[in-house]
Design a protein around this motif. Structure first.
Motif, PDB file in Angstrom:
ATOM      1  N   THR A  68       0.819  -1.215   0.000  1.00 26.34           N
ATOM      2  CA  THR A  68       0.000   0.000   0.000  1.00 26.34           C
ATOM      3  C   THR A  68       0.851   1.262   0.000  1.00 26.34           C
ATOM      4  OG1 THR A  68      -1.803  -1.100   1.173  1.00 26.34           O
ATOM      5  CG2 THR A  68      -1.758   1.297   1.259  1.00 26.34           C
ATOM      6  N   ILE A  69       0.515   2.174  -0.913  1.00 28.58           N
ATOM      7  CA  ILE A  69       1.093   3.524  -0.913  1.00 28.58           C
ATOM      8  C   ILE A  69      -0.020   4.478  -0.518  1.00 28.58           C
ATOM      9  CG2 ILE A  69       2.269   5.295  -2.257  1.00 28.58           C
ATOM     10  CD1 ILE A  69       3.053   3.099  -4.254  1.00 28.58           C
ATOM     11  N   LEU A  70       0.131   5.162   0.579  1.00 27.99           N
ATOM     12  CA  LEU A  70      -0.908   6.080   1.042  1.00 27.99           C
ATOM     13  C   LEU A  70      -0.455   7.527   0.864  1.00 27.99           C
ATOM     14  CD1 LEU A  70      -3.386   5.708   3.848  1.00 27.99           C
ATOM     15  CD2 LEU A  70      -2.028   7.805   3.869  1.00 27.99           C
ATOM     16  N   PHE A  71      -1.268   8.299   0.148  1.00 29.35           N
ATOM     17  CA  PHE A  71      -1.006   9.727  -0.038  1.00 29.35           C
ATOM     18  C   PHE A  71      -1.842  10.498   0.978  1.00 29.35           C
ATOM     19  CE2 PHE A  71       0.324   7.960  -4.055  1.00 29.35           C
ATOM     20  CZ  PHE A  71       1.420   8.732  -4.405  1.00 29.35           C
ATOM     21  N   VAL A 135       3.204   8.921   1.797  1.00 34.42           N
ATOM     22  CA  VAL A 135       3.583  10.180   1.138  1.00 34.42           C
ATOM     23  C   VAL A 135       2.848  11.324   1.830  1.00 34.42           C
ATOM     24  CG1 VAL A 135       3.697  11.446  -1.034  1.00 34.42           C
ATOM     25  CG2 VAL A 135       3.900   8.941  -1.042  1.00 34.42           C
ATOM     26  N   LEU A 136       3.599  12.205   2.468  1.00 35.28           N
ATOM     27  CA  LEU A 136       3.028  13.298   3.266  1.00 35.28           C
ATOM     28  C   LEU A 136       3.053  14.602   2.466  1.00 35.28           C
ATOM     29  CD1 LEU A 136       1.963  14.488   5.908  1.00 35.28           C
ATOM     30  CD2 LEU A 136       4.329  14.582   6.738  1.00 35.28           C
ATOM     31  N   ALA A 158       5.087  15.614  14.185  1.00 31.66           N
ATOM     32  CA  ALA A 158       4.229  14.709  14.958  1.00 31.66           C
ATOM     33  C   ALA A 158       3.635  13.618  14.064  1.00 31.66           C
ATOM     34  CB  ALA A 158       3.116  15.505  15.642  1.00 31.66           C
ATOM     35  N   ILE A 159       3.277  13.990  12.846  1.00 30.42           N
ATOM     36  CA  ILE A 159       2.741  13.006  11.895  1.00 30.42           C
ATOM     37  C   ILE A 159       3.814  11.983  11.534  1.00 30.42           C
ATOM     38  CG2 ILE A 159       1.846  12.694   9.554  1.00 30.42           C
ATOM     39  CD1 ILE A 159       0.517  15.466   9.853  1.00 30.42           C
ATOM     40  N   THR A 170       7.764   1.319   7.544  1.00 32.24           N
ATOM     41  CA  THR A 170       7.090   2.139   6.529  1.00 32.24           C
ATOM     42  C   THR A 170       8.027   3.219   6.002  1.00 32.24           C
ATOM     43  OG1 THR A 170       4.897   1.791   7.501  1.00 32.24           O
ATOM     44  CG2 THR A 170       5.160   3.714   6.092  1.00 32.24           C
ATOM     45  N   LYS A 171       8.148   3.288   4.678  1.00 28.93           N
ATOM     46  CA  LYS A 171       8.973   4.328   4.064  1.00 28.93           C
ATOM     47  C   LYS A 171       8.143   5.617   3.970  1.00 28.93           C
ATOM     48  CE  LYS A 171      12.477   1.599   3.112  1.00 28.93           C
ATOM     49  NZ  LYS A 171      12.735   1.161   1.733  1.00 28.93           N
ATOM     50  N   ILE A 172       8.753   6.731   4.346  1.00 28.11           N
ATOM     51  CA  ILE A 172       8.060   8.026   4.329  1.00 28.11           C
ATOM     52  C   ILE A 172       8.662   8.916   3.247  1.00 28.11           C
ATOM     53  CG2 ILE A 172       7.430  10.080   5.664  1.00 28.11           C
ATOM     54  CD1 ILE A 172       7.700   8.394   8.190  1.00 28.11           C
TER      55      ILE A 172
END
Length: 252
Positions: A68-71, A135-136, A158-159, A170-172
């Motif tokens: 999963t890649i979450l944006f 992905v932030l 904090a995120i 998890t890669k950020i």
């Protein structure tokens, strides 16, 4: 006893014996037929069950779990103003991933109007799912509202901390943002530096400016001059992929 009477008695006795013998043979034949029938049914049932089991085992699909890649972002991620949210850059990246036959699924968690504080408040709920790449993309609304830069940085940190605490593997990827010059030189400079500083301090992948070649270009933005058009999102997707692509390759 007269001879005729004796003969009749013997005849009746013989007939009776033959009748009993015939009855016995009849019941014996019926029993054999029934028994054979049951054996045949049992064999057919067993063969059917065996075939069904074999067929089920053969047809059972192989289970594969995609990563999963979450944006996680604001209206840019959400695709504000587009007729189809799949035209937003996360959807375009999913299409690219599919075309490359990579085992990743994109989740778009963009929310129009989201600030870094809002992102911080909902991050625990978002992390109730397995995420391989996070992905932030937050902070733009903070800057446009002139919010204190120190608060924006603290919220983004904090995120990042929450993601690391929930899943250290998890890669950020952090997306940088820049502001138009009308916000003031000092503020825009400090705002830009927040993202590069966070990427460096946390040793995470960094997209210097997510709206590179799109921000400030009239024909690539909607009438508000802020949100990219479909064509603008295609350029954004390419900008993101320049950093995200290598991260995906490192996961393979």
């Amino acid at each position: 006893m007269p001879k005729s009477k004796i003969t009749e008695t013997l005849l009746n006795s013989t007939v009776s014996k033959y009748r009993n013998l015939l009855k016995f043979c009849y019941f014996l034949m019926v029993f054999v037929v029934i028994s054979c029938g049951n054996d045949t049914k049992s064999k057919v049932s067993a063969d059917t069950n065996e075939n069904a089991t074999t067929e089920t085992e053969t047809e059972a699909p192989a289970t594969t779990s995609s990563k999963t890649i979450l944006f996680y972002g604001d209206s840019i991620t959400a695709g504000y103003g587009l007729d189809d949210t799949n035209d937003a850059f996360p959807g375009i990246i999913q299409f690219k991933i599919d075309s490359l036959d990579l085992n990743y699924e994109v989740v778009n968690s963009g929310l129009s109007g989201e600030t870094s504080a809002g992102g911080k408040s909902r991050i625990d709920w978002i992390l109730n799912q397995d995420i391989d790449i996070f992905v932030l993309e937050l902070g733009a609304n903070d800057g446009l509202r002139g919010l204190p830069i120190t608060e924006t940085k603290a919220n983004l940190q904090a995120i990042i901390d929450a993601v690391k605490a929930k899943s250290p593997s998890t890669k950020i990827v952090l997306a940088g943002m820049q502001l138009p010059p009308n916000m003031g030189q000092a503020y825009t400079t400090q705002f830009k530096a927040v993202f590069s500083d966070l990427a460096s301090e946390n040793k995470i992948a960094f997209i210097p400016f997510i709206l590179k070649d799109v921000g400030g270009v009239k024909e690539l933005n909607q009438s508000d001059g802020i949100h990219p058009t479909v064509e603008g999102h295609r350029i954004v997707a390419n900008t993101v992929w320049e950093v995200l692509g290598p991260v995906l390759n490192s996961e393979l």
